[in-house]
Design a protein around this motif. Structure first.
Motif, short mmCIF file in Angstrom:
data_model
loop_
_atom_site.label_atom_id
_atom_site.label_comp_id
_atom_site.label_asym_id
_atom_site.label_seq_id
_atom_site.Cartn_x
_atom_site.Cartn_y
_atom_site.Cartn_z
N VAL A 144 -5.96 5.60 -4.70
CA VAL A 144 -6.37 6.79 -5.30
C VAL A 144 -8.24 6.53 -4.73
CG1 VAL A 144 -7.54 8.09 -7.48
CG2 VAL A 144 -5.40 7.30 -7.17
N TYR A 145 -9.27 5.43 -5.07
CA TYR A 145 -10.34 5.36 -4.08
C TYR A 145 -10.20 5.82 -2.66
CZ TYR A 145 -14.51 2.84 -3.86
OH TYR A 145 -15.71 1.98 -2.93
N PHE A 146 -9.45 4.97 -2.39
CA PHE A 146 -9.71 4.85 -0.53
C PHE A 146 -9.45 6.03 -0.39
CE2 PHE A 146 -9.16 -0.46 -0.92
CZ PHE A 146 -10.58 -0.01 -0.38
N THR A 147 -8.61 6.71 -0.74
CA THR A 147 -7.90 8.21 -0.70
C THR A 147 -9.39 9.38 -0.59
OG1 THR A 147 -6.28 8.14 -0.67
CG2 THR A 147 -6.72 10.33 -0.52
N GLN A 148 -10.21 8.96 -1.92
CA GLN A 148 -11.49 9.49 -2.09
C GLN A 148 -12.35 9.15 -1.27
OE1 GLN A 148 -11.64 9.10 -6.03
NE2 GLN A 148 -10.88 10.77 -6.96
N MET A 149 -12.92 7.56 -1.01
CA MET A 149 -13.84 7.53 -0.22
C MET A 149 -13.28 8.15 1.59
SD MET A 149 -14.68 3.24 0.55
CE MET A 149 -12.87 3.41 1.58
#
Length: 172
Positions: free
Chosen positions: A78-83
């Motif tokens: 989730v974190y890297f996709t949003q980033m």
């Protein structure tokens, strides 16, 4: 819920409730009953094999659904996709600024909106069996199957279908 108790004797209910996985306990009881019917000569070999195969397929389907439900997605997903979405939106907006000027901001916002909504849909699909309005309406599906089987058997009473809740959406 304990709606399954409608179909079990009080002794079977006590036996099932001792187990941590109630659906597996019920399936185990069905398998045991099927074996008793075969040993008593009530079922011929063909019917026994067909019913046994149906129980095996049901058990496989339950296992697949449990594996999907218990699959853990790492928080880094989730974190890297949003980033990456924010990085793309910012870089895309900066690149368009040279060619279309101030219009790059609304276009960048539109691109970002599309990717963000797609990301939110992906997060919802990560947990299809969770208790949320957009999840798979398992209660509704299971109740329809139950109603169909009861009607085919000519049994009474036929339960009412599960009604949609929360603004017309099904809640599991």
């Amino acid at each position: 819920d304990d709606y399954y108790t409608r179909y079990l004797t009080s002794e079977e209910i006590r036996e099932v409730q001792k187990q941590s996985n109630i659906p597996n306990a019920i399936l185990n009881m069905q398998t045991r009953d099927l074996q008793q019917l075969r040993e008593a000569g009530t079922l011929d070999g063909f019917r026994f094999l067909e019913l046994n195969q149906m129980l095996v397929k049901h058990c496989d389907s339950m296992g697949q659904a449990e594996r999907i439900k218990n699959t853990v997605f790492p928080p880094s997903y989730v974190y890297f996709t949003q980033m990456f979405i924010w990085f793309y939106v910012i870089m895309n907006t900066l690149m368009m600024t040279e060619s279309i000027g101030i219009w790059a901001i609304p276009f960048g916002w539109m691109f970002g909106f599309v990717f963000h909504v797609t990301h939110l849909n992906g997060i919802t699909l990560m947990n299809p069996f969770e208790f949320q309005p957009l999840a798979i309406p398992l209660d509704h599906l299971a109740r329809n199957i139950e109603i169909n089987i009861i009607e085919m058997l000519g049994d009474e009473p036929v339960p009412a279908p599960v009604q949609p809740r929360l603004n017309g959406l099904y809640i599991m």
